[in-house]
Scaffold this active site. Structure first.
Site, PDB file in Angstrom:
ATOM      1  N   LYS A  84       5.092 -19.532  99.516  1.00  0.00           N
ATOM      2  CA  LYS A  84       6.513 -19.385  99.177  1.00  0.00           C
ATOM      3  C   LYS A  84       6.905 -20.325  98.039  1.00  0.00           C
ATOM      4  O   LYS A  84       7.634 -19.934  97.121  1.00  0.00           O
ATOM      5  CB  LYS A  84       7.364 -19.661 100.414  1.00  0.00           C
ATOM      6  N   GLN A 128      10.902 -22.689 109.044  1.00  0.00           N
ATOM      7  CA  GLN A 128       9.584 -22.119 109.281  1.00  0.00           C
ATOM      8  C   GLN A 128       9.289 -22.088 110.774  1.00  0.00           C
ATOM      9  O   GLN A 128       9.358 -23.100 111.458  1.00  0.00           O
ATOM     10  CB  GLN A 128       8.508 -22.948 108.555  1.00  0.00           C
ATOM     11  N   ASP A 153      16.429 -15.702 105.402  1.00  0.00           N
ATOM     12  CA  ASP A 153      15.493 -15.030 106.301  1.00  0.00           C
ATOM     13  C   ASP A 153      16.183 -13.900 107.069  1.00  0.00           C
ATOM     14  O   ASP A 153      15.520 -13.064 107.684  1.00  0.00           O
ATOM     15  CB  ASP A 153      14.894 -16.026 107.310  1.00  0.00           C
TER      16      ASP A 153
END
Length: 330
Positions: A84, A128, A153
């Site tokens: 990422k 995460q 997200d």
């Protein structure tokens, strides 16, 4: 963001037409066309890079900003995060990796999130998962503490609720399902009126995938571990999206001839020919599905690259929203 720019859409349509033509022999399709996530994600990243450069030229010193918050030190999380960060750097997004130790408490994680929420220079925040702490942490609480305006997200209840109600232009869409939709669009196959089957009902993939297909006017069936007639359900699917987390569980003979098959699975199975002693496969048995489907994604190189590209898409979208709000206030 559901639609790519017009230029990208035209390119993808052109590619899809040529691929469709080459994938047929007479009236019978002999082998599926591979839907390349690597190629499509590259187009997305190039477009985003140009968009970020325009932002910088119009607003001196401005850069879209993303924070990745990690708890613990899982090897798989480290690998995903590095991917990422690399993608963000290529596009021109400022990406910061905030790493908390595996001794972090729930309150400490919450404090970090609130601090990032309140920082106007940050446009996107992802936590995460899984959270790798020796202390008990409520993942749902952590996820929903992220500001919906920075939830790139798409996992907060606010964004999930908007998606479920069909407010697709007023929410962040989870990255993997959004990437799946782009790959389906690449085939040139219209979703409208098709029978779509989604295997899996996770909050990250299966559930939002169902919503996206539904609001794109497909008739959608969601299958899961309690589905009694899975092969029969799969056999009805014009569009099949699999996110079950079980290696090669969907057999090629189940697949409807001419279907579009999107495989979200990432599994490791033993392979003595590999130096590591294992190889990565999806949730679909690729070799057999390849003989019946019209289009199929590979693993690796299919959905994975698109997930990262859509995270960058959402971050740039968030930065654009920030600039629009800033201009309105002025």
């Amino acid at each position: 963001m559901l639609a790519l720019s017009l230029s990208l859409s035209v390119m993808l349509s052109s590619v899809a037409r040529s691929l469709t033509a080459s994938s047929c022999q007479g009236s019978r399709r002999s082998i599926a066309t591979i839907i390349s996530g690597n190629k499509t994600s590259k187009l997305v990243r190039e477009r985003l890079k140009n968009e970020v450069e325009k932002m910088k030229s119009q607003f001196s010193g401005f850069r879209p900003s993303l924070v990745v918050l990690q708890v613990g030190n899982r090897d798989d999380s480290n690998l995903y995060i590095s991917t990422k960060l690399k993608a963000a750097a290529e596009i021109g997004i400022d990406a910061t990796h905030v790493k908390l130790p595996d001794t972090a408490t729930q309150d400490e994680v919450l404090q970090s999130i609130v601090s990032i929420n309140e920082n106007p220079l940050v446009h996107g925040l992802i936590v995460q998962l899984p959270l790798d702490s020796v202390n008990p942490i409520n993942t749902e609480l952590i996820t929903n503490t992220v500001s919906p305006e920075k939830d790139v997200d798409g996992l907060t209840c606010i964004n999930a609720g908007k998606l479920s109600r069909g407010d697709l232009n007023d929410c962040f869409i989870p990255c993997t399902p959004n990437g799946c939709m782009e790959l389906i669009r690449q085939t040139g196959v219209s979703v409208v009126g098709k029978h779509a089957v989604v295997i899996g009902r996770s909050k990250i993939v299966g559930a939002p995938m169902h919503d996206l297909l539904l609001w794109s006017h497909a008739t959608v069936t969601t299958c899961h571990s309690k589905t009694a007639d899975l092969p029969e359900q799969v056999g009805r699917a014009d569009i099949l999206v699999v996110g079950a987390g079980r290696a090669q569980m969907v057999r090629g003979e189940w697949v409807k001839e001419g279907a579009v098959v999107i495989d979200c699975g990432i599994n490791h199975i033993p392979d003595e020919t590999k130096a590591s002693g294992k190889r990565v496969v999806g949730d679909v048995h690729f070799a057999s599905a390849n003989q019946r489907a019209a289009f199929v994604t590979p693993v690796p190189g299919g959905v994975g690259p698109m997930t990262v590209a859509m995270l960058m898409e959402n971050t740039v979208q968030s930065a654009r929203h920030f600039l629009n709000r800033h201009q309105t206030r002025r």
